[in-house]
Design a protein around this motif. Structure first.
Motif, mmCIF file in Angstrom:
data_model
loop_
_atom_site.group_PDB
_atom_site.id
_atom_site.type_symbol
_atom_site.label_atom_id
_atom_site.label_comp_id
_atom_site.label_asym_id
_atom_site.label_seq_id
_atom_site.Cartn_x
_atom_site.Cartn_y
_atom_site.Cartn_z
ATOM 1 N N TYR A 72 0.820 -1.210 0.000
ATOM 2 C CA TYR A 72 0.000 0.000 0.000
ATOM 3 C C TYR A 72 0.856 1.263 0.000
ATOM 4 C CZ TYR A 72 -4.043 -2.914 0.967
ATOM 5 O OH TYR A 72 -5.023 -3.862 0.879
ATOM 6 N N GLN A 76 -2.381 5.708 1.437
ATOM 7 C CA GLN A 76 -3.339 4.707 1.904
ATOM 8 C C GLN A 76 -3.091 4.368 3.368
ATOM 9 O OE1 GLN A 76 -2.303 2.127 -1.416
ATOM 10 N NE2 GLN A 76 -4.489 1.926 -1.907
ATOM 11 N N CYS A 83 -4.634 -0.729 7.019
ATOM 12 C CA CYS A 83 -3.804 -1.367 5.991
ATOM 13 C C CYS A 83 -2.334 -1.408 6.402
ATOM 14 C CB CYS A 83 -3.994 -0.712 4.629
ATOM 15 S SG CYS A 83 -3.245 0.890 4.430
ATOM 16 N N ASP A 86 -1.427 -4.857 6.980
ATOM 17 C CA ASP A 86 -1.185 -5.580 5.737
ATOM 18 C C ASP A 86 0.213 -5.294 5.181
ATOM 19 O OD1 ASP A 86 -3.763 -6.654 5.823
ATOM 20 O OD2 ASP A 86 -4.595 -4.961 4.697
#
Length: 97
Positions: A72, A76, A83, A86
């Protein structure tokens, strides 16, 4: 890549500029990892049209000693704090190597 209303730069010119910059970096340094944050950076560096979901978290080889990873973008991560987890999971794939 520079962006803004005052810069007359199309997609093809941006891709050329980003790839040129990467080639210069790879000539002067031997990074073990190139982290591509966001869909556009991955598309430009890898010269592909794949969407982000197809590229995210996959480890590519730019050359024998240099891996590349897409995750990302910073925007973001700032706008969608969830995120970041992630991104951390994506980074785990290359941290062991």
């Amino acid at each position: 890549t520079l962006a803004g209303a005052s810069i007359d730069q199309g997609w093809d010119q941006a891709v050329s500029a980003v790839q040129y910059k990467l080639s210069k970096i790879l000539q002067g340094y031997s990074p073990k990892l190139v982290l591509m944050l966001g869909e556009s950076s991955a598309q430009m560096l890898m010269n592909v049209e794949d969407d982000f979901d197809a590229m995210r978290g996959i480890v590519f080889s730019l050359r024998a000693d240099t891996k590349a990873l897409t995750s990302y973008s910073l925007t973001q991560m700032l706008n969608v704090p969830g995120c970041k987890r992630d991104v951390w999971q994506d980074l785990q794939k290359v941290m062991d190597k």
